[in-house]
Design a protein around this motif. Structure first.
Motif, PDB file in Angstrom:
ATOM      1  N   THR A  30       9.474 -16.372 -15.786  1.00 51.19           N
ATOM      2  CA  THR A  30       8.955 -17.452 -15.472  1.00 51.19           C
ATOM      3  C   THR A  30       7.210 -16.883 -15.931  1.00 51.19           C
ATOM      4  N   MET A  31       6.521 -16.063 -15.380  1.00 45.91           N
ATOM      5  CA  MET A  31       5.177 -15.263 -15.210  1.00 45.91           C
ATOM      6  C   MET A  31       5.266 -14.905 -16.963  1.00 45.91           C
ATOM      7  N   THR A  32       5.741 -14.198 -17.491  1.00 47.85           N
ATOM      8  CA  THR A  32       6.330 -13.476 -18.695  1.00 47.85           C
ATOM      9  C   THR A  32       5.862 -15.011 -19.833  1.00 47.85           C
TER      10      THR A  32
ATOM     11  N   THR B  94       5.013 -17.783 -19.390  1.00 47.61           N
ATOM     12  CA  THR B  94       3.729 -18.272 -19.273  1.00 47.61           C
ATOM     13  C   THR B  94       2.112 -17.904 -19.463  1.00 47.61           C
ATOM     14  N   ASP B  95       2.337 -16.487 -19.457  1.00 47.75           N
ATOM     15  CA  ASP B  95       1.126 -15.556 -20.427  1.00 47.75           C
ATOM     16  C   ASP B  95       1.189 -15.709 -21.879  1.00 47.75           C
ATOM     17  N   TYR B  96       2.868 -15.909 -22.296  1.00 47.48           N
ATOM     18  CA  TYR B  96       3.318 -15.870 -23.695  1.00 47.48           C
ATOM     19  C   TYR B  96       2.481 -17.318 -23.939  1.00 47.48           C
TER      20      TYR B  96
ATOM     21  N   SER C 149       0.458 -19.491 -23.007  1.00 43.77           N
ATOM     22  CA  SER C 149      -0.762 -20.139 -22.362  1.00 43.77           C
ATOM     23  C   SER C 149      -1.412 -18.919 -23.592  1.00 43.77           C
ATOM     24  N   ARG C 150      -1.169 -17.563 -24.688  1.00 42.21           N
ATOM     25  CA  ARG C 150      -2.028 -17.458 -25.484  1.00 42.21           C
ATOM     26  C   ARG C 150      -1.978 -18.131 -26.688  1.00 42.21           C
TER      27      ARG C 150
ATOM     28  N   TRP D 134      -2.402 -16.787 -30.119  1.00 49.31           N
ATOM     29  CA  TRP D 134      -1.395 -16.150 -30.885  1.00 49.31           C
ATOM     30  C   TRP D 134      -0.752 -17.136 -31.951  1.00 49.31           C
TER      31      TRP D 134
END
Length: 111
Positions: free
Chosen positions: A97-99, A101-103, A105-106, A108
């Motif tokens: 989930t944290m990964t 969320t980070d992916y 939110s960028r 890219w």
């Protein structure tokens, strides 16, 4: 030291009776894993944008739960073993989930 009968194997849970899994149950698990593999292939062919990794991880996690429950025989173990495996799987879900969320939110990709 007095010997006593412990029917629930509280004292020695490692000496509990082993559960015999029928070949039919293994065939059903095999079929479920084949369905999961087919869903993975179908999901890979469909472009869902940012949901592709989420769906792929959901399918993979479901297949992992099936493998853990039946091939590792966790379904038939004590509550302590189930709790330990659940804690590991919960940690895995938190990290995924944290990964994601980070992916997401960028900036890219093209959302």
């Amino acid at each position: 030291m007095s010997e006593f009968h412990d029917p629930s194997n509280v004292v020695n849970p490692e000496h509990a009776e082993h559960h015999i899994v029928s070949p039919m149950q293994y065939a059903m698990v095999f079929g479920a894993l084949l369905v999961g593999t087919a869903l993975t292939v179908i999901a890979a062919e469909i472009d869902l944008g940012a949901l592709n990794p989420v769906i792929a991880l959901a399918i993979a996690s479901t297949k992992a739960v099936i493998v853990i429950l039946f091939f590792m025989h966790v379904k038939y173990q004590s509550k302590l073993v189930k709790l330990t495996v659940s804690a590991g799987f919960f940690t895995f879900l938190v990290l995924i989930t944290m990964t994601l969320t980070d992916y997401i939110s960028r900036a890219w990709g093209m959302w």
